[in-house]
Motif scaffolding. Structure first.
Motif, PDB file in Angstrom:
ATOM      1  N   ILE A 107      44.301  35.331  44.904  1.00  0.00           N
ATOM      2  CA  ILE A 107      44.997  34.459  43.951  1.00  0.00           C
ATOM      3  C   ILE A 107      46.355  34.052  44.520  1.00  0.00           C
ATOM      4  O   ILE A 107      46.733  32.880  44.482  1.00  0.00           O
ATOM      5  N   ALA A 108      47.094  35.010  45.066  1.00  0.00           N
ATOM      6  CA  ALA A 108      48.410  34.702  45.649  1.00  0.00           C
ATOM      7  C   ALA A 108      48.271  33.706  46.802  1.00  0.00           C
ATOM      8  O   ALA A 108      49.062  32.768  46.916  1.00  0.00           O
ATOM      9  N   ASN A 109      47.265  33.893  47.652  1.00  0.00           N
ATOM     10  CA  ASN A 109      47.039  32.962  48.759  1.00  0.00           C
ATOM     11  C   ASN A 109      46.797  31.551  48.240  1.00  0.00           C
ATOM     12  O   ASN A 109      47.341  30.584  48.764  1.00  0.00           O
ATOM     13  N   LEU A 110      45.973  31.418  47.220  1.00  0.00           N
ATOM     14  CA  LEU A 110      45.601  30.090  46.726  1.00  0.00           C
ATOM     15  C   LEU A 110      46.688  29.429  45.890  1.00  0.00           C
ATOM     16  O   LEU A 110      46.773  28.204  45.857  1.00  0.00           O
ATOM     17  N   LYS A 111      47.521  30.206  45.246  1.00  0.00           N
ATOM     18  CA  LYS A 111      48.588  29.613  44.424  1.00  0.00           C
ATOM     19  C   LYS A 111      49.529  28.746  45.255  1.00  0.00           C
ATOM     20  O   LYS A 111      50.064  27.760  44.765  1.00  0.00           O
ATOM     21  N   GLN A 112      49.738  29.078  46.518  1.00  0.00           N
ATOM     22  CA  GLN A 112      50.663  28.312  47.354  1.00  0.00           C
ATOM     23  C   GLN A 112      50.182  26.885  47.595  1.00  0.00           C
ATOM     24  O   GLN A 112      50.972  26.017  47.960  1.00  0.00           O
ATOM     25  N   PHE A 113      48.887  26.593  47.356  1.00  0.00           N
ATOM     26  CA  PHE A 113      48.345  25.265  47.617  1.00  0.00           C
ATOM     27  C   PHE A 113      48.440  24.319  46.427  1.00  0.00           C
ATOM     28  O   PHE A 113      48.236  23.121  46.580  1.00  0.00           O
ATOM     29  N   GLY A 114      48.699  24.819  45.231  1.00  0.00           N
ATOM     30  CA  GLY A 114      48.966  23.947  44.100  1.00  0.00           C
ATOM     31  C   GLY A 114      47.907  23.820  43.021  1.00  0.00           C
ATOM     32  O   GLY A 114      48.221  24.009  41.859  1.00  0.00           O
ATOM     33  N   PRO A 115      46.645  23.442  43.342  1.00  0.00           N
ATOM     34  CA  PRO A 115      45.679  23.229  42.252  1.00  0.00           C
ATOM     35  C   PRO A 115      45.458  24.485  41.407  1.00  0.00           C
ATOM     36  O   PRO A 115      45.576  25.611  41.903  1.00  0.00           O
ATOM     37  N   ASN A 116      45.149  24.255  40.130  1.00  0.00           N
ATOM     38  CA  ASN A 116      44.867  25.370  39.226  1.00  0.00           C
ATOM     39  C   ASN A 116      43.695  26.197  39.729  1.00  0.00           C
ATOM     40  O   ASN A 116      42.766  25.671  40.345  1.00  0.00           O
ATOM     41  N   ILE A 117      43.738  27.477  39.426  1.00  0.00           N
ATOM     42  CA  ILE A 117      42.728  28.436  39.884  1.00  0.00           C
ATOM     43  C   ILE A 117      41.903  28.913  38.701  1.00  0.00           C
ATOM     44  O   ILE A 117      42.440  29.220  37.640  1.00  0.00           O
ATOM     45  N   VAL A 118      40.594  29.006  38.922  1.00  0.00           N
ATOM     46  CA  VAL A 118      39.673  29.622  37.968  1.00  0.00           C
ATOM     47  C   VAL A 118      39.013  30.786  38.690  1.00  0.00           C
ATOM     48  O   VAL A 118      38.470  30.612  39.784  1.00  0.00           O
ATOM     49  N   VAL A 119      39.054  31.964  38.097  1.00  0.00           N
ATOM     50  CA  VAL A 119      38.323  33.106  38.638  1.00  0.00           C
ATOM     51  C   VAL A 119      36.988  33.167  37.913  1.00  0.00           C
ATOM     52  O   VAL A 119      36.938  33.252  36.681  1.00  0.00           O
ATOM     53  N   ALA A 120      35.909  33.107  38.692  1.00  0.00           N
ATOM     54  CA  ALA A 120      34.553  33.204  38.150  1.00  0.00           C
ATOM     55  C   ALA A 120      34.036  34.602  38.443  1.00  0.00           C
ATOM     56  O   ALA A 120      33.957  35.004  39.605  1.00  0.00           O
ATOM     57  N   LEU A 121      33.710  35.319  37.397  1.00  0.00           N
ATOM     58  CA  LEU A 121      33.137  36.654  37.568  1.00  0.00           C
ATOM     59  C   LEU A 121      31.621  36.512  37.594  1.00  0.00           C
ATOM     60  O   LEU A 121      31.001  36.162  36.591  1.00  0.00           O
ATOM     61  N   ASN A 122      31.037  36.747  38.753  1.00  0.00           N
ATOM     62  CA  ASN A 122      29.587  36.706  38.910  1.00  0.00           C
ATOM     63  C   ASN A 122      29.022  37.932  38.189  1.00  0.00           C
ATOM     64  O   ASN A 122      29.152  39.050  38.671  1.00  0.00           O
ATOM     65  N   HIS A 123      28.440  37.715  37.041  1.00  0.00           N
ATOM     66  CA  HIS A 123      28.036  38.800  36.143  1.00  0.00           C
ATOM     67  C   HIS A 123      26.764  39.495  36.603  1.00  0.00           C
ATOM     68  O   HIS A 123      25.794  38.852  37.006  1.00  0.00           O
ATOM     69  N   PHE A 124      26.788  40.819  36.530  1.00  0.00           N
ATOM     70  CA  PHE A 124      25.612  41.644  36.766  1.00  0.00           C
ATOM     71  C   PHE A 124      25.332  42.446  35.503  1.00  0.00           C
ATOM     72  O   PHE A 124      26.264  42.790  34.755  1.00  0.00           O
ATOM     73  N   HIS A 125      24.067  42.773  35.269  1.00  0.00           N
ATOM     74  CA  HIS A 125      23.706  43.498  34.039  1.00  0.00           C
ATOM     75  C   HIS A 125      24.354  44.881  33.971  1.00  0.00           C
ATOM     76  O   HIS A 125      24.483  45.448  32.894  1.00  0.00           O
ATOM     77  N   THR A 126      24.811  45.399  35.092  1.00  0.00           N
ATOM     78  CA  THR A 126      25.451  46.720  35.105  1.00  0.00           C
ATOM     79  C   THR A 126      26.945  46.662  34.782  1.00  0.00           C
ATOM     80  O   THR A 126      27.580  47.710  34.625  1.00  0.00           O
ATOM     81  N   ASP A 127      27.518  45.456  34.677  1.00  0.00           N
ATOM     82  CA  ASP A 127      28.945  45.329  34.354  1.00  0.00           C
ATOM     83  C   ASP A 127      29.207  45.841  32.941  1.00  0.00           C
ATOM     84  O   ASP A 127      28.453  45.535  32.016  1.00  0.00           O
ATOM     85  N   THR A 128      30.293  46.571  32.785  1.00  0.00           N
ATOM     86  CA  THR A 128      30.665  47.025  31.441  1.00  0.00           C
ATOM     87  C   THR A 128      31.716  46.083  30.864  1.00  0.00           C
ATOM     88  O   THR A 128      32.433  45.409  31.609  1.00  0.00           O
ATOM     89  N   GLU A 129      31.808  46.055  29.552  1.00  0.00           N
ATOM     90  CA  GLU A 129      32.826  45.220  28.899  1.00  0.00           C
ATOM     91  C   GLU A 129      34.230  45.644  29.318  1.00  0.00           C
ATOM     92  O   GLU A 129      35.111  44.814  29.483  1.00  0.00           O
ATOM     93  N   ALA A 130      34.437  46.952  29.510  1.00  0.00           N
ATOM     94  CA  ALA A 130      35.757  47.445  29.926  1.00  0.00           C
ATOM     95  C   ALA A 130      36.116  46.923  31.317  1.00  0.00           C
ATOM     96  O   ALA A 130      37.259  46.522  31.571  1.00  0.00           O
ATOM     97  N   GLU A 131      35.146  46.910  32.240  1.00  0.00           N
ATOM     98  CA  GLU A 131      35.400  46.389  33.587  1.00  0.00           C
ATOM     99  C   GLU A 131      35.738  44.897  33.534  1.00  0.00           C
ATOM    100  O   GLU A 131      36.688  44.440  34.177  1.00  0.00           O
ATOM    101  N   ILE A 132      34.967  44.154  32.739  1.00  0.00           N
ATOM    102  CA  ILE A 132      35.208  42.718  32.599  1.00  0.00           C
ATOM    103  C   ILE A 132      36.585  42.473  31.995  1.00  0.00           C
ATOM    104  O   ILE A 132      37.324  41.590  32.440  1.00  0.00           O
ATOM    105  N   GLU A 133      36.954  43.268  31.020  1.00  0.00           N
ATOM    106  CA  GLU A 133      38.252  43.078  30.353  1.00  0.00           C
ATOM    107  C   GLU A 133      39.422  43.341  31.296  1.00  0.00           C
ATOM    108  O   GLU A 133      40.447  42.661  31.220  1.00  0.00           O
ATOM    109  N   VAL A 134      39.288  44.294  32.208  1.00  0.00           N
ATOM    110  CA  VAL A 134      40.344  44.552  33.186  1.00  0.00           C
ATOM    111  C   VAL A 134      40.572  43.306  34.047  1.00  0.00           C
ATOM    112  O   VAL A 134      41.713  42.905  34.300  1.00  0.00           O
ATOM    113  N   ILE A 135      39.499  42.677  34.456  1.00  0.00           N
ATOM    114  CA  ILE A 135      39.607  41.478  35.301  1.00  0.00           C
ATOM    115  C   ILE A 135      40.161  40.316  34.490  1.00  0.00           C
ATOM    116  O   ILE A 135      41.052  39.595  34.948  1.00  0.00           O
TER     117      ILE A 135
END
Length: 185
Positions: free
Chosen positions: A86-114
């Motif tokens: 994120i820090a690397n990309l912020k220097q270039f200007g355009p807005n950033i979207v983080v896409a979490l590639n979801h797996f069935h083993t992901d927990t809600e707590a893990e997703i919430e941390v991200i």
């Protein structure tokens, strides 16, 4: 995926053209923004970083065979890798979207941390479940990318376009040329 063409032709075909710039914000995106966009006249409207809980667990020290198991502490340790991208990309200007590639083993707590870290860093976030749910699973990501693109921030090149200087300083061109001459002598 759409290919970039002349701006007028691209505008006739679709509202948005999406390309994969390359792997990693430290090399692929850097070359895309500073070299390809400059040479082709591209003006990216948004940037997407794709991550997963599995990747963050691996960066958090979990052995590869165990990355599919819930491990909130490993996600917390590994999130520094996402922070760096994120820090690397912020220097270039355009807005950033983080896409979490979801797996069935992901927990809600893990997703919430991200999700919380993305909010803290001021970047958009979406869970992408396109693999399991098709287009419906990617709608949230599409909405975030469109919102990021519509809140346009111009591209900032992080160095000047002086090709001889670029190849010498950034990609060690002179050193490579010298080694080739020595090897061929």
């Amino acid at each position: 995926m759409a290919a970039f063409g002349a701006a007028t032709r691209r505008d006739e075909l679709a509202d948005y053209a999406i390309t994969e710039a390359g792997f990693g914000s430290d090399l692929g995106a850097e070359k895309f923004f500073n070299i390809k966009c400059r040479a082709a006249g591209f003006t990216p409207a948004a940037v997407v970083i794709v991550t997963s809980t599995k990747a963050l667990k691996w960066h958090g020290g979990v052995p590869l065979p165990e990355i599919g198991e819930p491990n909130l502490e490993a996600v917390k340790r590994g999130i520094v890798n996402l922070d760096a991208h994120i820090a690397n990309l912020k220097q270039f200007g355009p807005n950033i979207v983080v896409a979490l590639n979801h797996f069935h083993t992901d927990t809600e707590a893990e997703i919430e941390v991200i999700r919380a870290r993305c909010a803290e860093l001021g970047v958009r976030f979406a869970v992408s479940d396109g693999f399991a749910k098709g287009g419906e699973g990617a709608e949230a990501l599409a909405r975030e990318v469109v919102a990021a693109a519509e809140d346009f921030h111009p591209l900032v090149h992080t160095y000047e376009a002086d090709a001889p200087s670029l190849t010498t300083q950034r990609y060690c061109h002179e050193g490579l040329r010298r080694r080739r001459r020595e090897a061929c002598s």
